[in-house]
Design a protein around this motif. Structure first.
Motif, PDB file in Angstrom:
ATOM      1  N   LEU A  20      16.677   1.794  11.872  1.00  0.00           N
ATOM      2  CA  LEU A  20      16.448   1.770  10.428  1.00  0.00           C
ATOM      3  C   LEU A  20      15.183   2.543  10.066  1.00  0.00           C
ATOM      4  N   ALA A  21      14.137   2.404  10.882  1.00  0.00           N
ATOM      5  CA  ALA A  21      12.904   3.163  10.645  1.00  0.00           C
ATOM      6  C   ALA A  21      13.160   4.665  10.799  1.00  0.00           C
ATOM      7  N   THR A  22      14.035   5.032  11.737  1.00  0.00           N
ATOM      8  CA  THR A  22      14.396   6.438  11.920  1.00  0.00           C
ATOM      9  C   THR A  22      15.142   6.970  10.707  1.00  0.00           C
ATOM     10  N   LEU A  23      16.010   6.153  10.136  1.00  0.00           N
ATOM     11  CA  LEU A  23      16.729   6.556   8.927  1.00  0.00           C
ATOM     12  C   LEU A  23      15.766   6.708   7.754  1.00  0.00           C
ATOM     13  N   PHE A  24      14.755   5.838   7.692  1.00  0.00           N
ATOM     14  CA  PHE A  24      13.705   6.004   6.680  1.00  0.00           C
ATOM     15  C   PHE A  24      13.031   7.364   6.857  1.00  0.00           C
ATOM     16  N   PHE A  25      12.698   7.693   8.094  1.00  0.00           N
ATOM     17  CA  PHE A  25      12.039   8.963   8.391  1.00  0.00           C
ATOM     18  C   PHE A  25      12.900  10.143   7.954  1.00  0.00           C
ATOM     19  N   LEU A  26      14.186  10.097   8.260  1.00  0.00           N
ATOM     20  CA  LEU A  26      15.082  11.184   7.898  1.00  0.00           C
ATOM     21  C   LEU A  26      15.201  11.322   6.384  1.00  0.00           C
ATOM     22  N   ALA A  27      15.247  10.191   5.677  1.00  0.00           N
ATOM     23  CA  ALA A  27      15.315  10.243   4.219  1.00  0.00           C
ATOM     24  C   ALA A  27      14.045  10.869   3.646  1.00  0.00           C
ATOM     25  N   ALA A  28      12.887  10.474   4.187  1.00  0.00           N
ATOM     26  CA  ALA A  28      11.619  11.034   3.715  1.00  0.00           C
ATOM     27  C   ALA A  28      11.524  12.521   4.036  1.00  0.00           C
ATOM     28  N   SER A  29      12.141  12.944   5.147  1.00  0.00           N
ATOM     29  CA  SER A  29      12.045  14.343   5.571  1.00  0.00           C
ATOM     30  C   SER A  29      12.869  15.284   4.705  1.00  0.00           C
ATOM     31  N   MET A  30      13.671  14.735   3.812  1.00  0.00           N
ATOM     32  CA  MET A  30      14.467  15.589   2.928  1.00  0.00           C
ATOM     33  C   MET A  30      13.620  16.238   1.842  1.00  0.00           C
ATOM     34  N   THR A  31      12.495  15.626   1.516  1.00  0.00           N
ATOM     35  CA  THR A  31      11.631  16.179   0.462  1.00  0.00           C
ATOM     36  C   THR A  31      10.235  16.522   0.973  1.00  0.00           C
ATOM     37  N   GLU A  32      10.036  16.410   2.263  1.00  0.00           N
ATOM     38  CA  GLU A  32       8.727  16.701   2.846  1.00  0.00           C
ATOM     39  C   GLU A  32       8.909  17.055   4.318  1.00  0.00           C
ATOM     40  N   ALA A  33       8.051  17.917   4.840  1.00  0.00           N
ATOM     41  CA  ALA A  33       8.096  18.255   6.273  1.00  0.00           C
ATOM     42  C   ALA A  33       7.343  17.181   7.046  1.00  0.00           C
ATOM     43  N   VAL A  34       7.964  16.006   7.168  1.00  0.00           N
ATOM     44  CA  VAL A  34       7.293  14.844   7.759  1.00  0.00           C
ATOM     45  C   VAL A  34       7.036  15.043   9.250  1.00  0.00           C
ATOM     46  N   PHE A  35       7.944  15.755   9.923  1.00  0.00           N
ATOM     47  CA  PHE A  35       7.789  15.955  11.365  1.00  0.00           C
ATOM     48  C   PHE A  35       6.554  16.798  11.681  1.00  0.00           C
ATOM     49  N   ALA A  36       6.063  17.512  10.682  1.00  0.00           N
ATOM     50  CA  ALA A  36       4.858  18.326  10.881  1.00  0.00           C
ATOM     51  C   ALA A  36       3.588  17.501  10.751  1.00  0.00           C
ATOM     52  N   VAL A  57       0.827  -1.217   0.000  1.00  0.00           N
ATOM     53  CA  VAL A  57       0.000   0.000   0.000  1.00  0.00           C
ATOM     54  C   VAL A  57       0.855   1.258   0.000  1.00  0.00           C
ATOM     55  N   THR A  58       2.095   1.168   0.522  1.00  0.00           N
ATOM     56  CA  THR A  58       3.007   2.303   0.404  1.00  0.00           C
ATOM     57  C   THR A  58       3.306   2.582  -1.063  1.00  0.00           C
ATOM     58  N   LEU A  59       3.575   1.534  -1.819  1.00  0.00           N
ATOM     59  CA  LEU A  59       3.811   1.690  -3.249  1.00  0.00           C
ATOM     60  C   LEU A  59       2.574   2.219  -3.957  1.00  0.00           C
ATOM     61  N   LEU A  60       1.401   1.750  -3.525  1.00  0.00           N
ATOM     62  CA  LEU A  60       0.152   2.164  -4.172  1.00  0.00           C
ATOM     63  C   LEU A  60      -0.295   3.560  -3.743  1.00  0.00           C
ATOM     64  N   SER A  61       0.471   4.185  -2.842  1.00  0.00           N
ATOM     65  CA  SER A  61       0.199   5.596  -2.543  1.00  0.00           C
ATOM     66  C   SER A  61       0.753   6.495  -3.650  1.00  0.00           C
ATOM     67  N   TYR A  62       1.614   5.900  -4.506  1.00  0.00           N
ATOM     68  CA  TYR A  62       2.218   6.625  -5.627  1.00  0.00           C
ATOM     69  C   TYR A  62       2.970   7.867  -5.150  1.00  0.00           C
ATOM     70  N   SER A  63       3.583   7.779  -3.989  1.00  0.00           N
ATOM     71  CA  SER A  63       4.340   8.897  -3.429  1.00  0.00           C
ATOM     72  C   SER A  63       5.827   8.608  -3.575  1.00  0.00           C
ATOM     73  N   ARG A  64       6.535   9.461  -4.300  1.00  0.00           N
ATOM     74  CA  ARG A  64       7.938   9.202  -4.604  1.00  0.00           C
ATOM     75  C   ARG A  64       8.817   9.152  -3.355  1.00  0.00           C
ATOM     76  N   GLY A  65       8.628  10.103  -2.440  1.00  0.00           N
ATOM     77  CA  GLY A  65       9.474  10.166  -1.257  1.00  0.00           C
ATOM     78  C   GLY A  65       9.469   8.879  -0.451  1.00  0.00           C
TER      79      GLY A  65
END
Length: 421
Positions: free
Chosen positions: A372-388, A205-213
């Protein structure tokens, strides 16, 4: 407090926290209501048992959290819209889930309950996400999901945006996948098999969100998993992802769309919807307000002041689409440094906790899976304000608590979900 009363209170507390974990997969209202009740019960328990929840080994982490929040409040007070800015920091209360989670997850029975709740939530929402992909139905909302490139719809679950959904489920899927296949004896444990099923469904379902980040962060996390967890994650986890991607791509050739074209578009500073355009405007805001920033809740106003007046509403952004830039814009360069320092401290603590757990058992992997999940979060936060995004943030708080909790001595550190959690 009598031991029997204390035990009953701990049981109720465990149930309400499990509802928080389960609810985080689909409902911010349910999750945060349950977390609020859990914190009240926790406070009663702390007062009655005279227990200090702030462990000395995590003192540096709690100091980093206080420093980050303290500067955020200072930045909020140092602007003309101070009242709204201070109110905009209310989601920082989610940090309280860490000492509460560490307290509960250090005990064997609640740990089992929480992981089962998370696994069940991911499976149920992933099933709903698959239905949503084919029908576009979003329950309790008078709207359809966004159309997918080939057929069907982009999955967003019950979250406000498919990108938020992708970030949450990508992060949780990485965490569960590492726990499921990182330890030995998977075939003998139904609990971990369910966790593996949940992680695979979460990836789908992550893939089916069609979200690049989230998709790029998911691949990146699994590529480095062999270094963070062990080689078994890399050898098994990456092929699992490859099979899922290949199967979905055969059904949905437009799954990844024009990645190269969209990346080139994001690098175009002339296009108001590109990441580079947003980042450059954010850099201008930071340059004009380097010490205290513009204050929380004021980014959009500052952004509109330096963009053309005819910019469409969809391009009138309320954050910088990058967590580090976003915190630099709203709380100045010191705020960005403190936010980055917080993640550095958490990562070091998770690494140290994981290094101390030298075994290959299930619970010895939790700190490394959380890292590893934290590193995923940091990678995603480079193109989106995920912490918000509170939905993703509350999931991260649980993961941090799970990784930082140390089970008591006596054989409960290793083993399987079904037997020793």
């Amino acid at each position: 407090m009598g031991s029997s009363l204390s035990e009953r209170l701990q049981t109720v507390l465990s149930v309400t926290f499990a509802i928080f974990v389960f609810g985080s997969t689909f409902s911010i209202a349910l999750a945060q209501s349950a977390l609020g009740i859990s914190l009240i019960l926790f406070l009663v328990l702390l007062i009655a048992d005279r227990y200090n929840p702030f462990e000395r080994r995590l003192s540096l982490l709690y100091a980093a959290i206080l420093a980050y929040i303290g500067w955020l409040w200072i930045a909020a007070a140092m602007n003309e819209n101070a009242a709204d800015s201070i109110r905009a920091t209310r989601e920082e209360w989610l940090f309280l889930a860490i000492p509460l989670g560490v307290y509960l997850l250090s005990r064997a029975r609640p740990r089992k309950l929480f992981l089962r709740a998370l696994t069940a939530g991911v499976i149920l929402v992933a099933l709903y996400g698959l239905i949503q992909h084919f029908t576009g139905i979003i329950l309790l909302k008078d709207q359809l999901a966004v159309k997918a490139p080939d057929f069907g719809y982009s999955v967003s679950g019950q979250f406000s945006h498919r990108l938020t959904f992708g970030n949450y489920f990508g992060m949780i899927s990485v965490f569960l996948l590492c726990l499921a296949i990182g330890a030995k004896g998977l075939r003998r444990d139904r609990g971990r098999l369910m966790m593996l099923l949940a992680s695979i469904m979460g990836i789908i379902v992550t893939l089916l969100s069609y979200s690049r980040g989230p998709i790029i962060s998911l691949v990146g996390a699994l590529l480095i998993s062999g270094f963070v967890i062990n080689r078994r994650i890399f050898i098994v986890g990456l092929p699992v992802l490859a099979v899922v991607v290949a199967a979905l791509y055969s059904l949905q050739p437009g799954l990844f769309g024009d990645f190269e074209g969209r990346i080139n578009q994001d690098l175009n500073d002339e296009y108001s919807g590109s990441r580079v355009y947003i980042w450059n405007r954010s850099a201008e805001i930071i340059e004009e307000n380097p010490l205290f920033g513009v204050g929380p809740a004021n980014f959009k106003k500052a952004y509109l002041a330096i963009t053309p007046t005819d910019i469409p509403p969809v391009r009138q952004h309320a954050h910088a689409h990058n967590d580090l830039l976003n915190f630099a814009a709203i709380s100045g360069l010191p705020g960005a440094v403190l936010w980055l320092a917080l993640f550095l401290v958490v990562s070091i603590k998770l690494f140290q906790t994981g290094k101390a757990a030298v075994g290959s058992g299930f619970h010895d992997l939790m700190p490394r899976a959380a890292l590893l999940a934290t590193l995923f979060f940091l990678a995603a936060s480079m193109t989106e304000a995920v912490f918000a995004d509170e939905e993703v943030r509350q999931g991260l708080m649980f993961i941090w608590a799970a990784g930082l909790a140390i089970p008591p001595a006596g054989g409960t550190r290793s083993g399987s979900v079904g037997k020793n959690t």
